[in-house]
Design a protein around this motif. Structure first.
Motif, PDB file in Angstrom:
ATOM      1  N   GLU A   1       2.795  -0.570  15.057  1.00 57.17           N
ATOM      2  CA  GLU A   1       1.987  -1.638  14.441  1.00 57.17           C
ATOM      3  C   GLU A   1       2.823  -2.876  14.146  1.00 57.17           C
ATOM      4  O   GLU A   1       3.916  -2.773  13.583  1.00 57.17           O
TER       5      GLU A   1
ATOM      6  N   GLU B   1      -2.227  -2.279  16.151  1.00 55.76           N
ATOM      7  CA  GLU B   1      -1.689  -0.961  15.824  1.00 55.76           C
ATOM      8  C   GLU B   1      -2.330   0.186  16.612  1.00 55.76           C
ATOM      9  O   GLU B   1      -3.028   1.028  16.058  1.00 55.76           O
TER      10      GLU B   1
ATOM     11  N   PHE C   1       0.886  -1.184   0.000  1.00 55.67           N
ATOM     12  CA  PHE C   1       0.000   0.000   0.000  1.00 55.67           C
ATOM     13  C   PHE C   1       0.915   1.223   0.000  1.00 55.67           C
ATOM     14  O   PHE C   1       2.104   1.108   0.342  1.00 55.67           O
TER      15      PHE C   1
ATOM     16  N   ASP D   1       4.471   4.100   8.282  1.00 51.73           N
ATOM     17  CA  ASP D   1       3.516   2.991   8.194  1.00 51.73           C
ATOM     18  C   ASP D   1       3.655   2.430   6.792  1.00 51.73           C
ATOM     19  O   ASP D   1       3.317   3.106   5.818  1.00 51.73           O
TER      20      ASP D   1
ATOM     21  N   THR E   1       4.160  -0.427  11.441  1.00 48.94           N
ATOM     22  CA  THR E   1       4.375   0.997  11.711  1.00 48.94           C
ATOM     23  C   THR E   1       5.380   1.180  12.848  1.00 48.94           C
ATOM     24  O   THR E   1       5.322   0.462  13.859  1.00 48.94           O
TER      25      THR E   1
ATOM     26  N   ASP F   1       2.354  -5.204   7.077  1.00 47.23           N
ATOM     27  CA  ASP F   1       1.816  -3.856   7.366  1.00 47.23           C
ATOM     28  C   ASP F   1       2.340  -3.453   8.750  1.00 47.23           C
ATOM     29  O   ASP F   1       1.782  -3.876   9.768  1.00 47.23           O
TER      30      ASP F   1
END
Ligand code: GLY
Ligand code: MN
Ligand code: MN
Length: 462
Positions: free
Chosen positions: A432, A392, A219, A248, A262, A260
């Motif tokens: 996260e 997260e 992403f 992130d 962070t 994913d």
């Protein structure tokens, strides 16, 4: 691709669960950026990947349960295509790797579906998120594309969601690969972040690592000293000593499974005492959240425990006041923690969200709340073994939100606005990680990335 057996077994299970009828899978096409031949990076639909594994545009597929037929539809390259694109493994060869031994030209799909409907039998498909794919379904089914999702099959959606929720060992291994690349991205970021350079210099560095060691980003990266903006996608700021930067980011593995992660880092390499106080609340909430994850626990409860943890920390600092249970019941903590504790992770970074969170994150045992903050929790259901979740938590000081609540005199019995206003300009902190629900509890995926104050300051020493 995974071994052939994986795809064969996935389709067999799905067919058995649905029982009868035709399941129609629409693959993704190229998506033009500014003219047809200049496309965004191609991403196959995740459900198509899950059952057929064939990673190229222009495909659709069917499982005709009654006739015991599985067919991938798509057009093989012509010699004129090969001039531009080079010779490639054929669709028929790729489909065979998924155990599908029937490949036909795309034009034949229309007749196949119409012939099936003419027999009065049901055609099932999942909700669509791309207009071009809804237009394909309009052509095959005669349903207006804008109303296609009204006719998607809830039964099919729920069966696929349940099947994809619990990850196999080979899927977990893919997420581990992505997480390992994430480790390298954060190691490089921690060695590079310093006052006097632009955010984009680090955002670009880590994007390069995602591409060189993985299959690119899962992403668009958030990399910002304005950490209080939850999804900030600009990288224009010059980083200054005294600021923190939220990163992130995630990677896709070759088979498109996402990480994913962070981290929030001090630009100078050292947190100030004031930053440490807030940072430690977030890290502690992240660690407690990971520990709380286990099969059989409702994720909404894990989220509410995290909210209480944040509220306790902020109460100790004098930003909140009153009884912790009452603070969280009233949603006062959401002034600082306005999003959910986590979401599912898998082929999609927010796994299965294209099915609608109502169908995947909630069920008749747990309803989505409408309270500000809790309404942003994407998954509230009971966790099952094999599921992968992000954990997260975050604390943010969002000037406009603080000013609005104060003006409305909202929850003044819980919020110490005078003290809160002294934090305007502080920014935000999120931490996260990616966690597997195991038989007995949880396991952090990937190589642990520096997280505590000490670990981060050590990793940033340069
Ligand atoms: N990358 C957005 C999120 O963490 O959900
Ligand atoms: Mn994230
Ligand atoms: Mn996330």
């Amino acid at each position: 691709m995974f071994p052939t057996k994986t795809y064969v077994e996935r389709r067999k299970y799905l067919s058995e669960q649905i029982g009868s009828g035709l399941i129609l899978f629409i693959g993704n096409d190229e998506s033009p950026m500014n003219y047809a031949d200049n496309a965004y990076r191609f991403r196959q639909d995740s459900t198509f990947l899950y059952y057929f594994g064939v990673d190229q545009p222009g495909l659709s597929a069917i499982i005709d349960i009654d006739a015991k037929k599985e067919i991938v539809f798509g057009d093989e390259l012509t010699v004129e295509d090969i001039v531009w694109m080079g010779a490639q493994t054929t669709i028929a060869e790729k489909a065979a790797l998924a155990g599908v031994n029937d490949a036909k030209p795309l034009a034949e799909l229309d007749d196949y579906v119409k012939g099936f409907i003419a027999k009065g039998k049901p055609v099932y498909f999942i909700p669509q998120y791309r207009t071009d794919n809804s237009l394909k379904l309009e052509k095959y089914l005669g349903i207006k594309h804008s109303r296609i999702n009204d006719y998607s099959s809830l039964k099919l959606t729920k069966v696929i969601a349940a099947q994809r929720t619990s990850k196999s060992a080979e899927e977990i291994a893919e997420i581990e690969k992505s997480s390992t690349v994430s480790y390298e991205m954060y190691a490089a970021a921690m060695q590079t972040i310093r006052p006097g350079i632009y955010e984009r210099e680090v955002a670009g560095l880590i994007e390069g690592i995602a591409l060189s060691k993985g299959n690119g980003l899962s992403f668009p990266t958030i990399f910002s000293v304005r950490g209080e903006i939850l999804h900030n996608h600009s990288y224009d700021n010059l980083m200054e000593a005294g600021q923190m930067v939220v990163c992130d980011s995630g990677v896709e593995s070759d088979l498109h499974y996402a990480s994913d992660i962070t981290r929030t880092m001090p630009v100078s390499g050292k947190f100030t005492d004031r930053q440490k106080e807030i940072y430690n609340i977030v890290v502690n909430t992240n660690q407690e959240g990971i520990k709380a994850v286990k099969p059989g626990i409702q994720f909404k409860q894990v989220h509410l425990s995290a909210a209480k943890n944040i509220a306790s920390g902020l109460k100790e600092l004098g930003l909140l006041k009153g009884n912790i249970d009452e603070i969280v019941a009233a949603g006062a903590h959401a002034l600082f923690f306005p999003h959910g504790l986590g979401h599912m992770l898998g082929l999609d970074v927010h796994d299965l969200e294209n099915f609608g969170e109502k169908n995947t994150g909630y069920d008749n045992t747990v309803e989505r709340s409408e309270q500000f903050g809790l309404d942003a929790l994407r998954f509230g259901k009971t966790l099952v073994t094999g599921q992968v979740m992000t954990i997260e938590p975050g604390i943010y000081f969002i000037p406009q939100l603080i000013n609005k609540w104060e003006k409305e005199q909202k929850l003044t019995q819980f919020v110490n606005y005078e003290k809160v206003k002294t934090y305007i300009g502080f920014g935000g902190i999120r931490v996260e990680d990616n966690v597997l629900v195991t038989k007995s509890g949880s396991r952090l995926l990937g190589k642990p990335i520096p997280k505590t104050v000490e670990e981060i300051e050590t990793a940033m020493a340069h």
